[in-house]
Design a protein around this motif. Sequence first.
Motif, PDB file in Angstrom:
ATOM      1  N   MET A  99      -6.854   1.220  14.268  1.00 11.50           N
ATOM      2  CA  MET A  99      -7.105   2.003  12.722  1.00 11.50           C
ATOM      3  C   MET A  99      -6.968   3.236  12.438  1.00 11.50           C
ATOM      4  SD  MET A  99      -9.229   0.216  11.377  1.00 11.50           S
ATOM      5  CE  MET A  99     -11.309   0.753  11.054  1.00 11.50           C
ATOM      6  N   HIS A 100      -7.321   3.439  10.889  1.00 14.22           N
ATOM      7  CA  HIS A 100      -6.213   4.618  10.074  1.00 14.22           C
ATOM      8  C   HIS A 100      -7.762   5.668  10.700  1.00 14.22           C
ATOM      9  CE1 HIS A 100      -3.442   2.219   9.350  1.00 14.22           C
ATOM     10  NE2 HIS A 100      -2.880   3.404  10.029  1.00 14.22           N
ATOM     11  N   ASN A 101      -7.546   6.686  10.354  1.00 10.39           N
ATOM     12  CA  ASN A 101      -8.819   7.714  10.094  1.00 10.39           C
ATOM     13  C   ASN A 101      -9.356   8.278   8.660  1.00 10.39           C
ATOM     14  OD1 ASN A 101     -10.583   9.723  10.287  1.00 10.39           O
ATOM     15  ND2 ASN A 101      -8.825  11.011  11.284  1.00 10.39           N
ATOM     16  N   ILE A 102      -9.622   7.176   7.803  1.00 12.92           N
ATOM     17  CA  ILE A 102      -9.549   7.797   6.328  1.00 12.92           C
ATOM     18  C   ILE A 102     -10.898   8.796   6.357  1.00 12.92           C
ATOM     19  CG2 ILE A 102     -10.291   6.706   3.770  1.00 12.92           C
ATOM     20  CD1 ILE A 102      -8.558   3.781   5.765  1.00 12.92           C
ATOM     21  N   ARG A 103     -10.451   9.750   5.343  1.00 12.28           N
ATOM     22  CA  ARG A 103     -11.575  10.792   4.764  1.00 12.28           C
ATOM     23  C   ARG A 103     -11.182  11.698   3.395  1.00 12.28           C
ATOM     24  NH1 ARG A 103      -8.539  15.468   4.858  1.00 12.28           N
ATOM     25  NH2 ARG A 103      -7.104  16.435   5.857  1.00 12.28           N
ATOM     26  N   PRO A 104     -12.140  12.049   2.921  1.00 13.26           N
ATOM     27  CA  PRO A 104     -11.869  12.544   1.811  1.00 13.26           C
ATOM     28  C   PRO A 104     -11.293  14.146   2.059  1.00 13.26           C
ATOM     29  CG  PRO A 104     -13.949  12.400   2.526  1.00 13.26           C
ATOM     30  CD  PRO A 104     -13.489  12.155   3.324  1.00 13.26           C
ATOM     31  N   ALA A 135      -7.570  10.870   2.193  1.00 14.56           N
ATOM     32  CA  ALA A 135      -5.808  10.972   3.368  1.00 14.56           C
ATOM     33  C   ALA A 135      -6.620  10.311   4.255  1.00 14.56           C
ATOM     34  CB  ALA A 135      -5.507  12.397   3.205  1.00 14.56           C
ATOM     35  N   ILE A 136      -5.148   9.652   4.571  1.00 16.12           N
ATOM     36  CA  ILE A 136      -5.183   9.721   6.124  1.00 16.12           C
ATOM     37  C   ILE A 136      -3.873  10.501   6.844  1.00 16.12           C
ATOM     38  CG2 ILE A 136      -4.291   7.875   8.081  1.00 16.12           C
ATOM     39  CD1 ILE A 136      -5.029   5.877   5.717  1.00 16.12           C
ATOM     40  N   PRO A 137      -4.400  10.965   7.801  1.00 19.44           N
ATOM     41  CA  PRO A 137      -4.120  12.586   8.607  1.00 19.44           C
ATOM     42  C   PRO A 137      -3.705  11.180   9.387  1.00 19.44           C
ATOM     43  CG  PRO A 137      -6.231  12.275   9.077  1.00 19.44           C
ATOM     44  CD  PRO A 137      -6.647  11.676   8.616  1.00 19.44           C
ATOM     45  N   HIS A 138      -2.495  12.637   9.854  1.00 18.77           N
ATOM     46  CA  HIS A 138      -1.486  11.778  11.151  1.00 18.77           C
ATOM     47  C   HIS A 138      -2.474  11.578  12.290  1.00 18.77           C
ATOM     48  CE1 HIS A 138       1.806  11.681  13.925  1.00 18.77           C
ATOM     49  NE2 HIS A 138       2.770  11.932  13.440  1.00 18.77           N
ATOM     50  N   PRO A 139      -1.962  10.146  13.145  1.00 14.37           N
ATOM     51  CA  PRO A 139      -2.474  10.115  13.847  1.00 14.37           C
ATOM     52  C   PRO A 139      -2.503  11.581  15.736  1.00 14.37           C
ATOM     53  CG  PRO A 139      -1.132   8.444  14.336  1.00 14.37           C
ATOM     54  CD  PRO A 139      -1.219   9.425  12.694  1.00 14.37           C
ATOM     55  N   LYS A 172       0.449  -0.962   7.472  1.00  7.17           N
ATOM     56  CA  LYS A 172      -0.714  -1.023   6.748  1.00  7.17           C
ATOM     57  C   LYS A 172      -1.549   0.028   7.087  1.00  7.17           C
ATOM     58  CE  LYS A 172      -1.807  -5.810   8.619  1.00  7.17           C
ATOM     59  NZ  LYS A 172      -1.129  -6.683   7.401  1.00  7.17           N
ATOM     60  N   THR A 173      -1.088   1.230   6.568  1.00  4.69           N
ATOM     61  CA  THR A 173      -1.878   2.261   6.199  1.00  4.69           C
ATOM     62  C   THR A 173      -1.531   2.268   4.888  1.00  4.69           C
ATOM     63  OG1 THR A 173      -0.030   3.583   7.795  1.00  4.69           O
ATOM     64  CG2 THR A 173      -1.002   4.919   6.131  1.00  4.69           C
ATOM     65  N   GLY A 174      -1.069   2.430   3.563  1.00  2.00           N
ATOM     66  CA  GLY A 174      -1.247   1.439   2.298  1.00  2.00           C
ATOM     67  C   GLY A 174      -2.316   0.788   2.599  1.00  2.00           C
ATOM     68  N   LYS A 175      -2.607  -0.347   2.592  1.00  2.00           N
ATOM     69  CA  LYS A 175      -3.506  -1.225   2.369  1.00  2.00           C
ATOM     70  C   LYS A 175      -4.827  -1.211   3.208  1.00  2.00           C
ATOM     71  CE  LYS A 175      -5.021  -5.735   2.836  1.00  2.00           C
ATOM     72  NZ  LYS A 175      -4.454  -7.260   3.505  1.00  2.00           N
ATOM     73  N   SER A 176      -4.541  -0.139   4.490  1.00  2.00           N
ATOM     74  CA  SER A 176      -6.426   0.237   4.440  1.00  2.00           C
ATOM     75  C   SER A 176      -6.391   1.618   3.706  1.00  2.00           C
ATOM     76  CB  SER A 176      -6.095   1.150   6.168  1.00  2.00           C
ATOM     77  OG  SER A 176      -5.425  -0.066   6.447  1.00  2.00           O
ATOM     78  N   LEU A 177      -5.650   2.697   3.398  1.00  2.00           N
ATOM     79  CA  LEU A 177      -6.002   3.013   2.408  1.00  2.00           C
ATOM     80  C   LEU A 177      -6.223   2.736   0.941  1.00  2.00           C
ATOM     81  CD1 LEU A 177      -6.650   6.529   2.213  1.00  2.00           C
ATOM     82  CD2 LEU A 177      -3.855   6.204   1.512  1.00  2.00           C
ATOM     83  N   PHE A 178      -5.732   1.732   0.250  1.00  2.00           N
ATOM     84  CA  PHE A 178      -5.835   1.351  -0.483  1.00  2.00           C
ATOM     85  C   PHE A 178      -7.949   1.002  -0.326  1.00  2.00           C
ATOM     86  CE2 PHE A 178      -3.723   1.012  -4.527  1.00  2.00           C
ATOM     87  CZ  PHE A 178      -4.272   0.768  -5.721  1.00  2.00           C
TER      88      PHE A 178
END
Length: 176
Positions: free
Chosen positions: A1-6, A56-60, A99-105
């Motif tokens: 799971m990605h950490n998506i944040r403003p 954005a998604i920061p590096h894990p 799936k980084t781009g898909k999650s963010l989009f």
Amino acid sequence: MHNIRPVIASDTPSILELYKKVSQQPGGIIRIPEEISHSYIQEFVDKSIKDGLILAIPHPENQHQIIAEIHAYSAPLSAFRHILTDLTIVVDPDFRGKKTGKSLFTAFLEIIKKDLSHILRVELFVRENNTNATQFYSNLGFVNEGKQHQKIKNLDQSLETPIHMAWFNPNYNKKS
């Protein structure tokens, strides 16, 4: 799971590094490495924070390094305030296919549906020969609104045609 944040203003240096890296990849973003400057990044970060949406998604393993970013903003004219335009998404090449781009989009569009009911349209351009991206955007609900024949001139002097695509917010409220 990605950490998506403003995105916040202090992310600008990390976004600059991400764009520099992505701009070196053939067929990626339209800008060449020499056109990726601090002022270019600062301008769209500021516009997107003020009049749009930027995530954005920061590096894990390093929260100060951005591995993916997406943004769009409204034009300053009241006639176009219902549109988010110039949508751009970049993903670090090391994180593509995960799936980084898909999650963010997906998160980006969900925020628009939930919190930005005054936005009807989200617009982007994609190179006609980038069939993977065109299919990706179509799967997210974007529709092809036409081509601009031979608008893009590449460094090798070849010409490409971008496709204009738009996504329509199902929760648009014209009174908001």
